[in-house]
Design a protein around this motif. Structure first.
Motif, PDB file in Angstrom:
ATOM      1  N   ASP A 131       0.831  -1.204   0.000  1.00  0.00           N
ATOM      2  CA  ASP A 131       0.000   0.000   0.000  1.00  0.00           C
ATOM      3  C   ASP A 131       0.862   1.248   0.000  1.00  0.00           C
ATOM      4  O   ASP A 131       2.074   1.183   0.189  1.00  0.00           O
ATOM      5  N   GLU A 132       0.226   2.385  -0.201  1.00  0.00           N
ATOM      6  CA  GLU A 132       0.883   3.672  -0.033  1.00  0.00           C
ATOM      7  C   GLU A 132       0.227   4.380   1.142  1.00  0.00           C
ATOM      8  O   GLU A 132      -0.987   4.607   1.138  1.00  0.00           O
ATOM      9  N   CYS A 133       1.038   4.722   2.136  1.00  0.00           N
ATOM     10  CA  CYS A 133       0.522   5.354   3.353  1.00  0.00           C
ATOM     11  C   CYS A 133       0.921   6.828   3.371  1.00  0.00           C
ATOM     12  O   CYS A 133       2.093   7.149   3.572  1.00  0.00           O
ATOM     13  N   PRO A 167       1.167  10.786   4.808  1.00  0.00           N
ATOM     14  CA  PRO A 167       1.307  11.367   6.150  1.00  0.00           C
ATOM     15  C   PRO A 167      -0.043  11.730   6.750  1.00  0.00           C
ATOM     16  O   PRO A 167      -1.024  11.957   6.026  1.00  0.00           O
ATOM     17  N   GLY A 168      -0.092  11.826   8.064  1.00  0.00           N
ATOM     18  CA  GLY A 168      -1.349  12.101   8.748  1.00  0.00           C
ATOM     19  C   GLY A 168      -1.958  13.439   8.409  1.00  0.00           C
ATOM     20  O   GLY A 168      -3.173  13.611   8.470  1.00  0.00           O
ATOM     21  N   GLN A 169      -1.132  14.417   8.062  1.00  0.00           N
ATOM     22  CA  GLN A 169      -1.640  15.747   7.731  1.00  0.00           C
ATOM     23  C   GLN A 169      -1.694  15.968   6.219  1.00  0.00           C
ATOM     24  O   GLN A 169      -1.682  17.115   5.742  1.00  0.00           O
ATOM     25  N   ALA A 170      -1.753  14.890   5.453  1.00  0.00           N
ATOM     26  CA  ALA A 170      -1.721  14.995   3.993  1.00  0.00           C
ATOM     27  C   ALA A 170      -2.946  15.744   3.468  1.00  0.00           C
ATOM     28  O   ALA A 170      -4.048  15.640   4.012  1.00  0.00           O
ATOM     29  N   ALA A 171      -2.731  16.470   2.381  1.00  0.00           N
ATOM     30  CA  ALA A 171      -3.832  17.168   1.720  1.00  0.00           C
ATOM     31  C   ALA A 171      -4.778  16.159   1.082  1.00  0.00           C
ATOM     32  O   ALA A 171      -4.417  15.004   0.838  1.00  0.00           O
ATOM     33  N   ARG A 172      -5.976  16.603   0.783  1.00  0.00           N
ATOM     34  CA  ARG A 172      -7.000  15.728   0.224  1.00  0.00           C
ATOM     35  C   ARG A 172      -6.525  15.038  -1.059  1.00  0.00           C
ATOM     36  O   ARG A 172      -6.714  13.829  -1.209  1.00  0.00           O
ATOM     37  N   GLU A 227      -6.168  11.004  -1.560  1.00  0.00           N
ATOM     38  CA  GLU A 227      -6.993  10.330  -2.560  1.00  0.00           C
ATOM     39  C   GLU A 227      -6.126   9.556  -3.552  1.00  0.00           C
ATOM     40  O   GLU A 227      -6.466   8.431  -3.941  1.00  0.00           O
ATOM     41  N   GLU A 228      -5.007  10.136  -3.936  1.00  0.00           N
ATOM     42  CA  GLU A 228      -4.101   9.444  -4.855  1.00  0.00           C
ATOM     43  C   GLU A 228      -3.549   8.165  -4.217  1.00  0.00           C
ATOM     44  O   GLU A 228      -3.479   7.115  -4.863  1.00  0.00           O
ATOM     45  N   GLN A 268      -6.779   2.547   2.995  1.00  0.00           N
ATOM     46  CA  GLN A 268      -6.259   3.891   3.217  1.00  0.00           C
ATOM     47  C   GLN A 268      -7.416   4.896   3.172  1.00  0.00           C
ATOM     48  O   GLN A 268      -8.570   4.514   3.146  1.00  0.00           O
ATOM     49  N   GLY A 269      -7.083   6.177   3.161  1.00  0.00           N
ATOM     50  CA  GLY A 269      -8.121   7.205   3.149  1.00  0.00           C
ATOM     51  C   GLY A 269      -7.855   8.348   4.095  1.00  0.00           C
ATOM     52  O   GLY A 269      -8.661   9.278   4.188  1.00  0.00           O
TER      53      GLY A 269
END
Length: 250
Positions: free
Chosen positions: A25-27, A29-34, A38-39, A74-75
């Motif tokens: 998977d691709e994880c 960061p916790g503060q990632a932009a939308r 989504e990507e 993810q999400g």
């Protein structure tokens, strides 16, 4: 440089011989932009299809361990992406369990708890739920209350290496504290682990202060046992119908 693909990750996990393995998977960061979240969510689902196909081929060979593959959802902290992941992993196929990824990676704890609450009704109750990267006692209890069954985290061993332990009734404690210098008592009188049955607080403090690796190992061992006992207590309280009051008091 190393190139990781869904296919060679399945081969590596097969070589390691783990009983339960995770899809690639691709994880974010916790503060990632939308858009970043989504990507990563979409890429994880595409990779899941490839992981499942290659995993089936490897299992069909019959010359390695019989393993179980979990998909990772993810999400980030976006409710619609979390619901979408919960739906689409089961459109790809049936599983023996599911993994919740992308939490405890820098987002505020209330947001993590919110995502678990959102996922709870979206996932089948017949499938074990594995919350990845979560291993602090309070988080475990909140997640168990929300229907999570399995956990995996470096917290107990990393804390132990840094001289920090969890003690029943005291919480998180630094063994290097001066109050332990002449304390001949057990590290945790309520714990049945090897460390607590055989070594005093004073000796453990000495090992840690001297940077002796045995001290790090003994504290890590205790922390792992602490979490295992916490899981045992939670199961017992659930069976007795007392989990809510116990978890609140804890």
């Amino acid at each position: 440089r190393h190139l990781f693909t869904p296919e060679n990750v399945m081969e590596t996990e097969r070589a390691l011989g783990a009983d339960i393995i995770m899809a690639f998977d691709e994880c974010p960061p916790g503060q990632a932009a939308r858009d970043v979240a989504e990507e990563a969510h979409e890429r994880t689902l595409r990779w899941l299809v490839r992981c499942r196909e290659h995993f089936a081929k490897l299992q069909a060979q019959g010359d390695g361990p019989q393993q179980t593959l979990f998909p990772i959802m993810q999400g980030s902290v976006f409710a619609d992406l979390r619901r979408d992941a919960a739906r689409r992993v089961f459109e790809i196929g049936d599983w023996d369990g599911v993994a919740i990824g992308g939490l405890s990676v820098g987002e505020p704890k209330p947001r993590m708890y919110e995502m678990l609450e959102i996922l709870e009704p979206e996932l089948p109750k017949t499938h074990p739920r594995y919350l990845m990267g979560v291993g602090y006692p309070d988080d475990l209890i909140v997640a168990i209350a929300g229907g999570t069954d399995m956990f995996g985290c470096v917290a107990p061993t990393r804390n132990g290496r840094n001289g920090t332990v969890w003690i029943e009734g005291e919480g998180q404690v630094n063994v290097k504290a001066a109050r332990f210098k002449t304390d001949e008592g057990s590290l945790d009188p309520l714990c049945d682990c090897y460390t607590c049955r055989n070594f005093s607080r004073a000796y453990l403090r000495h090992l840690v202060a001297a940077e002796e690796i045995l001290g790090m190992r003994l504290l890590a061992l205790h922390n792992v046992r602490f979490l295992v006992r916490l899981g045992e207590q939670a199961r017992e309280k659930i069976a007795q119908g007392e989990f809510y009051n116990w978890s609140r008091d804890w």
